[in-house]
Scaffold this motif. Sequence first.
Motif, PDB file in Angstrom:
ATOM      1  N   THR A 294       8.413  49.042  49.298  1.00 49.25           N
ATOM      2  CA  THR A 294       9.635  49.089  50.103  1.00 49.25           C
ATOM      3  C   THR A 294       9.381  48.595  51.518  1.00 49.25           C
ATOM      4  O   THR A 294      10.240  47.916  52.094  1.00 49.25           O
ATOM      5  N   ARG A 295       8.225  48.884  52.067  1.00 43.37           N
ATOM      6  CA  ARG A 295       7.902  48.380  53.418  1.00 43.37           C
ATOM      7  C   ARG A 295       7.904  46.853  53.434  1.00 43.37           C
ATOM      8  O   ARG A 295       8.461  46.234  54.345  1.00 43.37           O
ATOM      9  N   LYS A 296       7.266  46.263  52.426  1.00 44.38           N
ATOM     10  CA  LYS A 296       7.189  44.797  52.365  1.00 44.38           C
ATOM     11  C   LYS A 296       8.563  44.180  52.121  1.00 44.38           C
ATOM     12  O   LYS A 296       8.919  43.173  52.740  1.00 44.38           O
ATOM     13  N   LEU A 297       9.342  44.777  51.214  1.00 43.93           N
ATOM     14  CA  LEU A 297      10.670  44.239  50.921  1.00 43.93           C
ATOM     15  C   LEU A 297      11.629  44.448  52.096  1.00 43.93           C
ATOM     16  O   LEU A 297      12.517  43.629  52.330  1.00 43.93           O
ATOM     17  N   GLU A 298      11.437  45.529  52.836  1.00 46.12           N
ATOM     18  CA  GLU A 298      12.249  45.767  54.024  1.00 46.12           C
ATOM     19  C   GLU A 298      11.893  44.745  55.104  1.00 46.12           C
ATOM     20  O   GLU A 298      12.781  44.178  55.762  1.00 46.12           O
ATOM     21  N   ALA A 299      10.617  44.477  55.283  1.00 43.96           N
ATOM     22  CA  ALA A 299      10.169  43.504  56.285  1.00 43.96           C
ATOM     23  C   ALA A 299      10.705  42.101  55.980  1.00 43.96           C
ATOM     24  O   ALA A 299      10.976  41.327  56.902  1.00 43.96           O
ATOM     25  N   SER A 300      10.883  41.803  54.708  1.00 42.09           N
ATOM     26  CA  SER A 300      11.404  40.491  54.331  1.00 42.09           C
ATOM     27  C   SER A 300      12.934  40.479  54.279  1.00 42.09           C
ATOM     28  O   SER A 300      13.530  39.445  53.967  1.00 42.09           O
ATOM     29  N   GLY A 301      13.561  41.623  54.558  1.00 49.15           N
ATOM     30  CA  GLY A 301      15.010  41.688  54.656  1.00 49.15           C
ATOM     31  C   GLY A 301      15.750  41.873  53.346  1.00 49.15           C
ATOM     32  O   GLY A 301      16.979  41.760  53.310  1.00 49.15           O
ATOM     33  N   HIS A 302      15.044  42.206  52.268  1.00 51.56           N
ATOM     34  CA  HIS A 302      15.685  42.329  50.955  1.00 51.56           C
ATOM     35  C   HIS A 302      16.210  43.732  50.651  1.00 51.56           C
ATOM     36  O   HIS A 302      17.054  43.901  49.777  1.00 51.56           O
ATOM     37  N   ILE A 303      15.678  44.714  51.341  1.00 55.28           N
ATOM     38  CA  ILE A 303      16.165  46.092  51.175  1.00 55.28           C
ATOM     39  C   ILE A 303      16.282  46.724  52.550  1.00 55.28           C
ATOM     40  O   ILE A 303      15.734  46.218  53.542  1.00 55.28           O
ATOM     41  N   ARG A 304      16.981  47.853  52.591  1.00 49.46           N
ATOM     42  CA  ARG A 304      17.014  48.654  53.817  1.00 49.46           C
ATOM     43  C   ARG A 304      16.722  50.088  53.405  1.00 49.46           C
ATOM     44  O   ARG A 304      17.099  50.531  52.329  1.00 49.46           O
ATOM     45  N   ARG A 305      16.022  50.770  54.301  1.00 42.71           N
ATOM     46  CA  ARG A 305      15.739  52.196  54.107  1.00 42.71           C
ATOM     47  C   ARG A 305      16.412  52.964  55.231  1.00 42.71           C
ATOM     48  O   ARG A 305      16.292  52.590  56.387  1.00 42.71           O
ATOM     49  N   THR A 306      17.102  54.033  54.840  1.00 44.84           N
ATOM     50  CA  THR A 306      17.757  54.892  55.826  1.00 44.84           C
ATOM     51  C   THR A 306      17.432  56.342  55.484  1.00 44.84           C
ATOM     52  O   THR A 306      17.171  56.662  54.319  1.00 44.84           O
ATOM     53  N   PRO A 307      17.431  57.206  56.476  1.00 44.68           N
ATOM     54  CA  PRO A 307      17.167  58.622  56.187  1.00 44.68           C
ATOM     55  C   PRO A 307      18.223  59.175  55.229  1.00 44.68           C
ATOM     56  O   PRO A 307      19.405  58.860  55.346  1.00 44.68           O
ATOM     57  N   ALA A 308      17.777  59.988  54.290  1.00 43.00           N
ATOM     58  CA  ALA A 308      18.702  60.626  53.344  1.00 43.00           C
ATOM     59  C   ALA A 308      19.513  61.682  54.091  1.00 43.00           C
ATOM     60  O   ALA A 308      18.947  62.456  54.867  1.00 43.00           O
ATOM     61  N   PRO A 309      20.822  61.718  53.867  1.00 46.40           N
ATOM     62  CA  PRO A 309      21.657  62.706  54.573  1.00 46.40           C
ATOM     63  C   PRO A 309      21.241  64.147  54.290  1.00 46.40           C
ATOM     64  O   PRO A 309      21.289  64.995  55.165  1.00 46.40           O
ATOM     65  N   SER A 310      20.798  64.410  53.061  1.00 53.46           N
ATOM     66  CA  SER A 310      20.457  65.787  52.674  1.00 53.46           C
ATOM     67  C   SER A 310      19.035  66.181  53.059  1.00 53.46           C
ATOM     68  O   SER A 310      18.717  67.362  53.111  1.00 53.46           O
ATOM     69  N   ASP A 311      18.174  65.204  53.333  1.00 53.98           N
ATOM     70  CA  ASP A 311      16.778  65.489  53.648  1.00 53.98           C
ATOM     71  C   ASP A 311      16.254  64.363  54.522  1.00 53.98           C
ATOM     72  O   ASP A 311      15.925  63.286  54.037  1.00 53.98           O
ATOM     73  N   ARG A 312      16.165  64.593  55.791  1.00 52.77           N
ATOM     74  CA  ARG A 312      15.747  63.558  56.746  1.00 52.77           C
ATOM     75  C   ARG A 312      14.322  63.057  56.498  1.00 52.77           C
ATOM     76  O   ARG A 312      13.937  62.014  57.001  1.00 52.77           O
ATOM     77  N   ARG A 313      13.545  63.805  55.739  1.00 51.79           N
ATOM     78  CA  ARG A 313      12.181  63.351  55.427  1.00 51.79           C
ATOM     79  C   ARG A 313      12.187  62.281  54.355  1.00 51.79           C
ATOM     80  O   ARG A 313      11.240  61.522  54.223  1.00 51.79           O
ATOM     81  N   ALA A 314      13.259  62.228  53.565  1.00 52.16           N
ATOM     82  CA  ALA A 314      13.372  61.258  52.471  1.00 52.16           C
ATOM     83  C   ALA A 314      14.129  60.025  52.941  1.00 52.16           C
ATOM     84  O   ALA A 314      14.959  60.089  53.845  1.00 52.16           O
ATOM     85  N   SER A 315      13.827  58.893  52.306  1.00 47.30           N
ATOM     86  CA  SER A 315      14.513  57.643  52.630  1.00 47.30           C
ATOM     87  C   SER A 315      15.334  57.171  51.440  1.00 47.30           C
ATOM     88  O   SER A 315      14.857  57.191  50.304  1.00 47.30           O
ATOM     89  N   VAL A 316      16.556  56.733  51.737  1.00 45.80           N
ATOM     90  CA  VAL A 316      17.399  56.105  50.729  1.00 45.80           C
ATOM     91  C   VAL A 316      17.125  54.610  50.809  1.00 45.80           C
ATOM     92  O   VAL A 316      17.111  54.021  51.893  1.00 45.80           O
ATOM     93  N   VAL A 317      16.900  54.007  49.655  1.00 46.62           N
ATOM     94  CA  VAL A 317      16.595  52.578  49.574  1.00 46.62           C
ATOM     95  C   VAL A 317      17.779  51.875  48.941  1.00 46.62           C
ATOM     96  O   VAL A 317      18.316  52.337  47.926  1.00 46.62           O
ATOM     97  N   GLU A 318      18.201  50.762  49.553  1.00 44.25           N
ATOM     98  CA  GLU A 318      19.299  49.985  48.973  1.00 44.25           C
ATOM     99  C   GLU A 318      19.067  48.502  49.212  1.00 44.25           C
ATOM    100  O   GLU A 318      18.345  48.107  50.134  1.00 44.25           O
ATOM    101  N   LEU A 319      19.683  47.688  48.371  1.00 47.75           N
ATOM    102  CA  LEU A 319      19.598  46.241  48.513  1.00 47.75           C
ATOM    103  C   LEU A 319      20.443  45.772  49.693  1.00 47.75           C
ATOM    104  O   LEU A 319      21.516  46.315  49.941  1.00 47.75           O
ATOM    105  N   THR A 320      19.951  44.750  50.371  1.00 49.06           N
ATOM    106  CA  THR A 320      20.750  44.058  51.374  1.00 49.06           C
ATOM    107  C   THR A 320      21.427  42.877  50.677  1.00 49.06           C
ATOM    108  O   THR A 320      21.200  42.634  49.484  1.00 49.06           O
ATOM    109  N   GLU A 321      22.231  42.124  51.418  1.00 47.64           N
ATOM    110  CA  GLU A 321      22.837  40.918  50.831  1.00 47.64           C
ATOM    111  C   GLU A 321      21.751  39.953  50.378  1.00 47.64           C
ATOM    112  O   GLU A 321      21.858  39.346  49.312  1.00 47.64           O
ATOM    113  N   SER A 322      20.716  39.831  51.172  1.00 51.74           N
ATOM    114  CA  SER A 322      19.581  38.971  50.811  1.00 51.74           C
ATOM    115  C   SER A 322      18.938  39.462  49.519  1.00 51.74           C
ATOM    116  O   SER A 322      18.588  38.657  48.636  1.00 51.74           O
ATOM    117  N   GLY A 323      18.786  40.772  49.394  1.00 53.01           N
ATOM    118  CA  GLY A 323      18.205  41.352  48.185  1.00 53.01           C
ATOM    119  C   GLY A 323      19.086  41.123  46.970  1.00 53.01           C
ATOM    120  O   GLY A 323      18.588  40.830  45.878  1.00 53.01           O
TER     121      GLY A 323
END
Length: 160
Positions: free
Chosen positions: A70-99
């Motif tokens: 996820t770090r590599k795919l985020e750096a290349s702009g294909h995904i984004r990681r955001t803090p999970a609303p229910s648990d700030r320690r967890a990250s939600v991963v989703e595709l970007t338009e590029s992804g």
Amino acid sequence: MDFADADAINQAIRLLSLRHRARAAALLAPLGLHPGQEVLLLELARTGPMIQAQLSDALGVEPPSVTLMTRKLEASGHIRRTPAPSDRRASVVELTESGQALVVRVEQLWCALAEQTVAGLPTRTVAELPGVLRAVAANVATRGARPASPPGTRSRTAGR
């Protein structure tokens, strides 16, 4: 099963695994991807955003592997990681338009790889292959947890 038959099966599976991964790597390289990253992208396209721990479970890989991908795919702009609303320690991963655009190319590549892999096999064999391979994978997963007793020996729990 005798050793010759066992060796033939194990060697064929080993060779298939090595060659399939190498062929996938060669096809993925022009897209800037490494083996495993395409599966992560395809999973997100199939299921939508998810927590990294769920993604790890879905892919059947260890959490540190997902973190690295996820770090590599985020750096290349294909995904984004955001803090999970229910648990700030967890990250939600989703595709970007590029992804999402990359997933279309990965799907085409995946089709080409599958076609190359089964080229020349009878249609019926190709249709049965996913089920056979899933069964083989399940056998390895369930039977790998506890070593089998060598042929001709009794397990310690037999007869109890």
